[in-house]
Design a protein around this motif. Structure first.
Motif, PDB file in Angstrom:
ATOM      1  N   GLU A   1       0.870  -1.174   0.000  1.00 13.49           N
ATOM      2  CA  GLU A   1       0.000   0.000   0.000  1.00 13.49           C
ATOM      3  C   GLU A   1       0.911   1.229   0.000  1.00 13.49           C
ATOM      4  O   GLU A   1       1.886   1.265   0.745  1.00 13.49           O
ATOM      5  N   TYR A   2       0.569   2.189  -0.857  1.00 10.97           N
ATOM      6  CA  TYR A   2       1.379   3.396  -0.898  1.00 10.97           C
ATOM      7  C   TYR A   2       0.471   4.609  -0.992  1.00 10.97           C
ATOM      8  O   TYR A   2      -0.465   4.607  -1.780  1.00 10.97           O
ATOM      9  N   PRO A   3       0.727   5.620  -0.163  1.00  6.50           N
ATOM     10  CA  PRO A   3       1.850   5.719   0.782  1.00  6.50           C
ATOM     11  C   PRO A   3       1.661   4.815   1.995  1.00  6.50           C
ATOM     12  O   PRO A   3       0.546   4.389   2.281  1.00  6.50           O
ATOM     13  N   PRO A   4       2.739   4.532   2.721  1.00 13.37           N
ATOM     14  CA  PRO A   4       2.634   3.711   3.923  1.00 13.37           C
ATOM     15  C   PRO A   4       1.971   4.513   5.040  1.00 13.37           C
ATOM     16  O   PRO A   4       1.784   5.728   4.917  1.00 13.37           O
ATOM     17  N   PRO A   5       1.602   3.872   6.133  1.00 10.84           N
ATOM     18  CA  PRO A   5       1.024   4.618   7.254  1.00 10.84           C
ATOM     19  C   PRO A   5       2.013   5.644   7.794  1.00 10.84           C
ATOM     20  O   PRO A   5       3.228   5.485   7.663  1.00 10.84           O
ATOM     21  N   SER A   6       1.496   6.706   8.374  1.00  9.70           N
ATOM     22  CA  SER A   6       2.360   7.776   8.877  1.00  9.70           C
ATOM     23  C   SER A   6       3.243   7.293  10.017  1.00  9.70           C
ATOM     24  O   SER A   6       4.315   7.865  10.261  1.00  9.70           O
ATOM     25  N   SER A   7       2.814   6.250  10.708  1.00 12.79           N
ATOM     26  CA  SER A   7       3.632   5.689  11.785  1.00 12.79           C
ATOM     27  C   SER A   7       3.187   4.269  12.081  1.00 12.79           C
ATOM     28  O   SER A   7       2.069   3.872  11.733  1.00 12.79           O
ATOM     29  N   ILE A   8       4.068   3.503  12.700  1.00 16.93           N
ATOM     30  CA  ILE A   8       3.737   2.175  13.202  1.00 16.93           C
ATOM     31  C   ILE A   8       4.309   2.043  14.609  1.00 16.93           C
ATOM     32  O   ILE A   8       5.088   2.891  15.056  1.00 16.93           O
ATOM     33  N   VAL A   9       3.926   0.987  15.309  1.00 18.62           N
ATOM     34  CA  VAL A   9       4.399   0.763  16.672  1.00 18.62           C
ATOM     35  C   VAL A   9       4.856  -0.684  16.817  1.00 18.62           C
ATOM     36  O   VAL A   9       4.532  -1.538  15.994  1.00 18.62           O
ATOM     37  N   LYS A  10       5.614  -0.932  17.887  1.00 16.97           N
ATOM     38  CA  LYS A  10       6.066  -2.292  18.168  1.00 16.97           C
ATOM     39  C   LYS A  10       6.213  -2.469  19.673  1.00 16.97           C
ATOM     40  O   LYS A  10       6.833  -1.627  20.349  1.00 16.97           O
TER      41      LYS A  10
END
Length: 211
Positions: free
Chosen positions: A21-30
């Motif tokens: 998917e583009y653009p990617p999400p603005s942020s991710i978490v872990k």
């Protein structure tokens, strides 16, 4: 200017990274242990694991005997797709995923790391891996929780490369995983138990959430 093109399989490649998917999400978490989170921020220390590692472990929220073995049904018949080359992954989650769910993936997790630039993070991993002698092709995206989905022949043929890497059973849907995958593409077919990398200071785009 970014070098962007769309593949025949409807993925987007930007500066050597293939996006589902583009653009990617603005942020991710872990979710992780605090000590590892601190090292990730300050030194960029990460460990990529092969999909086979997750097939072998028995932790119910992390292990998956079908990891990387995609399955679709066509006219009721199961069609399974795997990867010939080794695939190493780093698993995060969409940023609005429930924090209790994330911390509950492993009893040792006590911290949530926040990555504010997914593309830059992936580029740093890919470049550091190249500098260390690895030949890894990065492709990133959301995991689809549709293992066993019924498809037509045309839909099956149109599946993007490595769709199996981004498919899991619906029983894991609560994890809302966003996956960074790196396929080993050298002629020798290099395989290791893990890939340890140090990206350097990542505090510009990685932080630790206060929970």
């Amino acid at each position: 200017m970014n070098n962007i093109f769309r593949t025949e399989m409807n993925t987007v490649v930007v500066d050597g990274i293939e996006y589902f998917e583009y653009p990617p999400p603005s942020s991710i978490v872990k979710a992780m242990e605090n000590g590892w989170a601190t090292k990730l921020v300050e030194e960029g220390n990460i460990r990529l694991r092969p999909l086979s590692y997750y097939r072998a472990i028995e932790l119910p929220e992390i292990g998956d005997v079908n990891e990387g073995n995609g399955q679709w049904h066509m006219e009721g018949n199961p069609m399974e797709i795997g990867s010939v080359n080794e695939v190493y992954v780093w698993c995060g989650a969409l940023s609005d995923t429930d924090r209790k769910t994330l911390l509950g993936l492993d009893g040792k997790y006590d911290t949530v790391g926040h990555i504010s630039d997914v593309s830059l993070f992936t580029k740093r991993i890919a470049q550091t891996a190249r500098d260390a002698g690895w030949q890894l092709a990065p492709h990133i995206g959301q995991v689809r929780y549709d293992r066993g989905r019924e498809v037509t022949k045309e839909q099956l043929q149109a599946l993007p490369w490595q769709s199996n890497v981004f498919q899991k059973s619906s029983q894991f849907a609560h994890q809302r995983e966003y996956r960074l995958a790196f396929t080993e593409i050298s002629l020798v077919g290099r395989k290791e138990e893990y890939v340890d990398l140090s990206l350097g200071d990542c505090s510009e785009f990685i932080s630790i959430e206060r929970t």
